[in-house]
Enzyme design. Structure first.
Site, PDB file in Angstrom:
ATOM      1  N   SER A 145       0.786  -1.231   0.000  1.00 56.44           N
ATOM      2  CA  SER A 145       0.000   0.000   0.000  1.00 56.44           C
ATOM      3  C   SER A 145       0.817   1.280   0.000  1.00 56.44           C
ATOM      4  CB  SER A 145      -0.956   0.020   1.198  1.00 56.44           C
ATOM      5  OG  SER A 145      -2.089  -0.746   0.895  1.00 56.44           O
ATOM      6  N   LYS A 147      -0.086   3.748  -2.581  1.00 58.00           N
ATOM      7  CA  LYS A 147      -1.115   4.782  -2.414  1.00 58.00           C
ATOM      8  C   LYS A 147      -0.539   6.193  -2.287  1.00 58.00           C
ATOM      9  CE  LYS A 147      -4.572   1.640  -0.540  1.00 58.00           C
ATOM     10  NZ  LYS A 147      -4.462   0.549   0.418  1.00 58.00           N
ATOM     11  N   SER A 206      -5.573   3.107   5.173  1.00 56.18           N
ATOM     12  CA  SER A 206      -5.131   2.478   3.923  1.00 56.18           C
ATOM     13  C   SER A 206      -6.294   1.868   3.157  1.00 56.18           C
ATOM     14  CB  SER A 206      -4.058   1.406   4.212  1.00 56.18           C
ATOM     15  OG  SER A 206      -3.324   1.106   3.051  1.00 56.18           O
ATOM     16  N   LYS A 238       3.663   6.547   4.872  1.00 56.15           N
ATOM     17  CA  LYS A 238       2.682   5.507   4.542  1.00 56.15           C
ATOM     18  C   LYS A 238       3.246   4.110   4.768  1.00 56.15           C
ATOM     19  CE  LYS A 238      -1.251   4.009   2.875  1.00 56.15           C
ATOM     20  NZ  LYS A 238      -1.105   2.797   3.724  1.00 56.15           N
TER      21      LYS A 238
END
Length: 300
Positions: free
Chosen positions: A71, A74, A132, A249
């Site tokens: 993720s 993202k 997320s 992140k």
């Protein structure tokens, strides 16, 4: 819970103790020169750290090896959205059943968006980056991709992600998904991801979102009433455990293992970096902490 990859669920404060006996008779004690700082050992398969002010490398470990990103993908999703011309962060997006079905089918991390609710783009960005949410990622790709069908819009959005990578001159990055649930061709490197994050951090909205520990969205239901969503908690534990942490992140999955793109500012200096394929949620944070401490020691 996984974060953006199909399948399985998935701080070390550096202290330097100087005893009184170690002091010279003259009482002189000088800090070690920056180059004498020992580079740390991390568990993660790949790692990279740079001085955000001038993009100078501070640490590398397989920094240019292509790895699954989970993720952390993202970051680019958000970057592409925020780069849209005439972007209206208060524009509303109606949540479609297909977004919900998608996260269920893929056992993916989600923001638990409710079908039929109208959610602002700003809220979707929080839903994307804090818990997320792959449902939020889908909604954003559908909204900002161009095409007559949802499939075409999503494909176009992913194309925009790859164009953004090319514009940053990244030769070891490719996206085939809007959230990290790849189809075998979604990869980047510690160095490339760090550069993507550094670029994204130039946007004030992005900076605000990724340093937020918790966010509660108020959405509009089908009947026009206001729904207070359950609070979204940021999966980046460094925001609470590391003084000066400002983002960025997490990511994880069977192939990606445990990933973290991170940044912190101390004494006016910002370092930013990435660890990919660490062994656990705790270990990725430990790896990142080691690199941050090392970076600040190098910068003095």
């Amino acid at each position: 819970m996984i974060t953006g990859i199909k399948g399985t669920r998935f701080r070390r404060a550096a202290a330097v103790a100087v005893t009184s006996g170690a002091l010279l008779a003259t009482g002189a004690l000088t800090a070690a020169p920056a180059q004498a700082v020992t580079a740390p050992t991390i568990v993660a398969k790949g790692g990279y750290l740079m001085n955000n002010a001038n993009a100078a490398s501070l640490y590398t470990k397989k920094a240019d090896t292509r790895l699954s990103t989970g993720s952390t993908t993202k970051i680019m999703t958000a970057k592409v959205v925020l780069a849209q011309s005439n972007l209206n962060l208060d524009a509303k997006v109606t949540i479609q059943k297909v977004y919900s079905d998608y996260v269920v089918a893929n056992n993916a991390s989600q923001a638990h968006l409710i079908v039929g609710d109208k959610v602002t783009v700003r809220q979707l960005l929080y839903g994307l980056m804090l818990p997320s949410g792959c449902d939020a990622a889908y909604a954003l790709a559908d909204k900002y991709g161009t095409g007559t069908t949802r499939a075409k819009r999503v494909a176009n959005f992913i194309s925009k992600m790859n164009t953004a990578a090319k514009n940053l001159h990244l030769t070891n990055t490719h996206f085939d998904s809007f959230d990290g649930i790849g189809n075998g061709n979604n990869y980047s490197t510690p160095r490339d991801l760090t550069k993507i994050a550094s670029s994204a951090m130039k946007n004030s909205t992005f900076r605000t979102v990724v340093k937020t520990k918790k966010y509660t969205a108020k959405t509009i239901t089908k009947t026009g009433s206001t729904r207070t969503m359950g609070a979204w908690t940021n999966t980046n534990t460094l925001l609470s455990s590391y003084s000066g942490a400002i983002g960025v992140k997490t990511g994880s999955g069977p192939e990606a293992k445990y990933c973290l793109v991170f940044a912190a500012t101390r004494n006016g200096k910002t370092v930013i970096g990435t660890v990919l394929a660490s062994s656990s949620v705790t270990q990725r944070a430990t790896d990142a902490t080691k690199l941050l401490n090392y970076g600040f020691a190098r910068l003095g």
